[in-house]
Write an enzyme that holds these catalytic residues in place. Structure first.
Site, PDB file in Angstrom:
ATOM      1  CE1 TYR A  74       1.259   4.868  -1.099  1.00  0.00           C
ATOM      2  CE2 TYR A  74       0.760   6.879  -2.312  1.00  0.00           C
ATOM      3  CZ  TYR A  74       1.443   6.221  -1.310  1.00  0.00           C
ATOM      4  OH  TYR A  74       2.308   6.921  -0.508  1.00  0.00           O
ATOM      5  CG  LEU A 134       6.615   1.458  17.851  1.00  0.00           C
ATOM      6  CD1 LEU A 134       6.179   0.301  18.750  1.00  0.00           C
ATOM      7  CD2 LEU A 134       5.658   1.567  16.658  1.00  0.00           C
ATOM      8  CB  ILE A 135       9.720   4.884  14.094  1.00  0.00           C
ATOM      9  CG1 ILE A 135       9.935   6.082  15.024  1.00  0.00           C
ATOM     10  CG2 ILE A 135       9.616   5.345  12.653  1.00  0.00           C
ATOM     11  CD1 ILE A 135      11.263   6.797  14.822  1.00  0.00           C
TER      12      ILE A 135
END
Length: 274
Positions: free
Chosen positions: A147, A7-8
């Site tokens: 970030y 799963l990406i």
């Protein structure tokens, strides 16, 4: 042997798109996820061009219900690639705490939601978790406070989780690119208009933007990062940390051997000086 499933997250563009196609070409069944499948056009075209098929599904990493719904439809899972993320440029005095929280939701808590939901399936398969972080998860960078805080948090979380997960047969790795030629920068909204509200930080911001444009002019291709991720999916004993380019290794290496912090401060101070 049965086909393995990965799963990406964040596969509508950039590293996620390239990794989904590269993994499918390597024989993986790929569950390619994104928040809005109406944006799957580029992914679909790339898959057709490569002669592969993908299992495209909705997954909003910031919504635990969306994550649970996506994982509930998967019987076997051998790997997860946490790739979804969002950049952000700003500095504390010029933005709200809500802005910072939003960055954390996508880049930190989104990774946690997906990993937590996937771990029962990964324990069953003795699988692995690969999380795309950034050199910004190692070196704090001007105007990337929120970030970098999120990426630092991901790195610390995964570094702490790795030995615990390993006791159940699940391996954990972080993958740290530097500048990558993708839509990431355009999605951040970097432009000169940012200086309009920068106040006393405007000169420093202009210097930072000039440096950033130069860095991304020589950015690494998403396909190169994707190839390294696919190699990690197949590796018998994947390392915990992978830096995806020589530039990334040199940059992160400055921090990893900088015991008093002076080398990093000297480096990044130059980014915001005339």
């Amino acid at each position: 042997m049965s086909v393995k499933t990965v799963l990406i997250t964040g596969t509508s563009s950039g590293i996620g798109l390239a990794t989904a196609v590269a993994a499918a070409r390597s024989g993986w069944h790929v569950v390619a996820t994104m928040r809005d499948t109406a944006k799957a056009g580029a992914l679909d075209a790339a898959a057709r061009g490569a002669g592969v098929s993908l299992d495209v599904r909705v997954l909003d990493v910031t919504d635990p219900a969306s994550v649970e719904a996506c994982l509930a439809g998967i019987d076997q899972l051998d790997a997860v690639v946490n790739n979804a993320g969002a950049g952000h440029v700003g500095t504390l005095e010029q933005e709200s705490v809500e802005d910072v929280r939003a960055v954390m939701e996508v880049n930190f808590f989104g990774v946690l939601h997906v990993t937590r939901a996937a771990l029962p399936l990964l324990r069953a398969s003795k699988g692995r978790v690969l999380t795309v972080t950034s050199v910004g998860g190692v070196v704090g960078q001007p105007f990337n406070e929120a970030y970098c805080a999120a990426k630092f948090a991901v790195e610390g979380f995964m570094e702490s989780l790795a030995p615990v997960a390993a006791t159940t047969g699940v391996s954990v790795s972080v993958v740290e690119p530097g500048a990558v030629a993708s839509e990431f920068v355009s999605n951040v909204g970097i432009d000169e208009n940012l200086t309009d509200k920068a106040g006393p930080y405007a000169p420093a911001l202009l210097a930072y933007l000039a440096r950033t444009r130069n860095a991304f002019a020589n950015a690494q291709a998403p396909q190169d990062v994707a190839e390294q991720l696919v190699a990690l999916l197949a590796a018998e004993q994947p390392p915990f940390r992978v830096l995806t380019s020589q530039g990334a290794r040199a940059f992160a290496g400055t921090k990893l051997k900088d015991l008093d912090g002076s080398a990093v401060q000297e480096l990044t101070t130059a980014w915001v000086s005339d």
